[in-house]
Write a protein that holds these residues in place. Sequence first.
Motif, PDB file in Angstrom:
ATOM      1  N   LEU A 176      -3.975  78.881  68.225  1.00 29.16           N
ATOM      2  CA  LEU A 176      -5.431  78.875  68.302  1.00 29.16           C
ATOM      3  C   LEU A 176      -5.815  77.694  69.180  1.00 29.16           C
ATOM      4  CD1 LEU A 176      -6.428  79.498  64.574  1.00 29.16           C
ATOM      5  CD2 LEU A 176      -6.135  81.182  66.417  1.00 29.16           C
ATOM      6  N   THR A 177      -6.534  77.956  70.256  1.00 29.52           N
ATOM      7  CA  THR A 177      -6.862  76.866  71.178  1.00 29.52           C
ATOM      8  C   THR A 177      -7.793  75.835  70.546  1.00 29.52           C
ATOM      9  OG1 THR A 177      -8.633  78.154  72.221  1.00 29.52           O
ATOM     10  CG2 THR A 177      -6.440  78.255  73.239  1.00 29.52           C
ATOM     11  N   CYS A 178      -8.472  76.214  69.480  1.00 30.61           N
ATOM     12  CA  CYS A 178      -9.334  75.242  68.788  1.00 30.61           C
ATOM     13  C   CYS A 178      -8.515  74.191  68.057  1.00 30.61           C
ATOM     14  CB  CYS A 178     -10.283  75.949  67.820  1.00 30.61           C
ATOM     15  SG  CYS A 178      -9.496  76.703  66.380  1.00 30.61           S
ATOM     16  N   GLN A 179      -7.242  74.464  67.829  1.00 27.34           N
ATOM     17  CA  GLN A 179      -6.394  73.552  67.068  1.00 27.34           C
ATOM     18  C   GLN A 179      -5.440  72.742  67.948  1.00 27.34           C
ATOM     19  OE1 GLN A 179      -6.938  73.165  63.595  1.00 27.34           O
ATOM     20  NE2 GLN A 179      -8.717  74.248  64.410  1.00 27.34           N
ATOM     21  N   ALA A 236      -9.916  83.186  64.643  1.00 27.20           N
ATOM     22  CA  ALA A 236      -8.888  83.568  65.623  1.00 27.20           C
ATOM     23  C   ALA A 236      -9.465  84.188  66.889  1.00 27.20           C
ATOM     24  CB  ALA A 236      -7.844  84.494  65.005  1.00 27.20           C
ATOM     25  N   THR A 237     -10.726  83.927  67.197  1.00 26.05           N
ATOM     26  CA  THR A 237     -11.297  84.447  68.439  1.00 26.05           C
ATOM     27  C   THR A 237     -11.022  83.522  69.627  1.00 26.05           C
ATOM     28  OG1 THR A 237     -13.477  83.516  67.941  1.00 26.05           O
ATOM     29  CG2 THR A 237     -13.082  85.820  67.290  1.00 26.05           C
ATOM     30  N   CYS A 238     -10.101  82.578  69.421  1.00 22.43           N
ATOM     31  CA  CYS A 238      -9.595  81.744  70.515  1.00 22.43           C
ATOM     32  C   CYS A 238      -8.066  81.841  70.558  1.00 22.43           C
ATOM     33  CB  CYS A 238     -10.056  80.303  70.382  1.00 22.43           C
ATOM     34  SG  CYS A 238      -9.359  79.431  68.960  1.00 22.43           S
ATOM     35  N   HIS A 239      -7.532  82.906  69.973  1.00 25.33           N
ATOM     36  CA  HIS A 239      -6.080  83.133  69.880  1.00 25.33           C
ATOM     37  C   HIS A 239      -5.493  83.357  71.266  1.00 25.33           C
ATOM     38  CE1 HIS A 239      -2.742  86.088  68.340  1.00 25.33           C
ATOM     39  NE2 HIS A 239      -2.236  84.890  68.595  1.00 25.33           N
ATOM     40  N   CYS A 240      -4.439  82.617  71.557  1.00 24.73           N
ATOM     41  CA  CYS A 240      -3.710  82.757  72.813  1.00 24.73           C
ATOM     42  C   CYS A 240      -2.221  82.725  72.533  1.00 24.73           C
ATOM     43  CB  CYS A 240      -4.047  81.609  73.769  1.00 24.73           C
ATOM     44  SG  CYS A 240      -5.665  81.699  74.506  1.00 24.73           S
ATOM     45  N   CYS A 290     -16.095  80.716  65.214  1.00 23.85           N
ATOM     46  CA  CYS A 290     -16.188  79.757  64.102  1.00 23.85           C
ATOM     47  C   CYS A 290     -16.393  78.322  64.579  1.00 23.85           C
ATOM     48  CB  CYS A 290     -14.976  79.866  63.182  1.00 23.85           C
ATOM     49  SG  CYS A 290     -13.433  79.193  63.846  1.00 23.85           S
ATOM     50  N   GLY A 291     -16.425  78.114  65.877  1.00 22.64           N
ATOM     51  CA  GLY A 291     -16.692  76.789  66.412  1.00 22.64           C
ATOM     52  C   GLY A 291     -15.551  75.801  66.319  1.00 22.64           C
ATOM     53  N   GLY A 292     -14.370  76.278  65.976  1.00 28.50           N
ATOM     54  CA  GLY A 292     -13.216  75.392  65.977  1.00 28.50           C
ATOM     55  C   GLY A 292     -12.656  75.064  64.613  1.00 28.50           C
ATOM     56  N   SER A 293     -13.016  75.831  63.597  1.00 31.01           N
ATOM     57  CA  SER A 293     -12.540  75.521  62.248  1.00 31.01           C
ATOM     58  C   SER A 293     -11.333  76.353  61.816  1.00 31.01           C
ATOM     59  CB  SER A 293     -13.678  75.666  61.239  1.00 31.01           C
ATOM     60  OG  SER A 293     -14.209  76.972  61.271  1.00 31.01           O
ATOM     61  N   ALA A 294     -10.672  77.004  62.763  1.00 35.33           N
ATOM     62  CA  ALA A 294      -9.447  77.781  62.499  1.00 35.33           C
ATOM     63  C   ALA A 294      -9.677  78.892  61.491  1.00 35.33           C
ATOM     64  CB  ALA A 294      -8.301  76.873  62.051  1.00 35.33           C
ATOM     65  N   MET A 295     -10.809  79.584  61.607  1.00 36.77           N
ATOM     66  CA  MET A 295     -11.117  80.633  60.642  1.00 36.77           C
ATOM     67  C   MET A 295     -11.256  82.021  61.240  1.00 36.77           C
ATOM     68  SD  MET A 295     -13.689  78.657  58.087  1.00 36.77           S
ATOM     69  CE  MET A 295     -13.595  79.964  56.890  1.00 36.77           C
TER      70      MET A 295
END
Length: 106
Positions: free
Chosen positions: A85-88, A47-51, A40-45
């Motif tokens: 989420l690493t995007c957040q 969770a493919t950056c979930h750690c 999603c490019g960082g919009s918290a939608m």
Amino acid sequence: MVKVTFIEQDGTRREIEAKEGDPLMYSAKDAGIAGIIAECGGSAMCATCHCYLLEAPNGPLPEMEPAEEDTIEFTANAPTERSRLTCQIVVDARCEDAVFEVATGR
């Protein structure tokens, strides 16, 4: 730059340098951390950056905003109290020497 460690799905530990002021996801993706997909490019939608935050020796990281909490709640990757989420996560001095375990694909 801030040093952060990621533990990839195969157990590989990778220390990366993250740019202060940027979302942690950008540095993880640029470094090729396996499992950080960031669809999603960082919009918290997505969770493919979930750690999972395993260590934060320089104090607690900023608290989650509601959008991050909602996305984590519905992820298929076993959310826990350590989920982020690493995007957040905007990189700052509190991230120095933090350790994250990649959750995507669990």
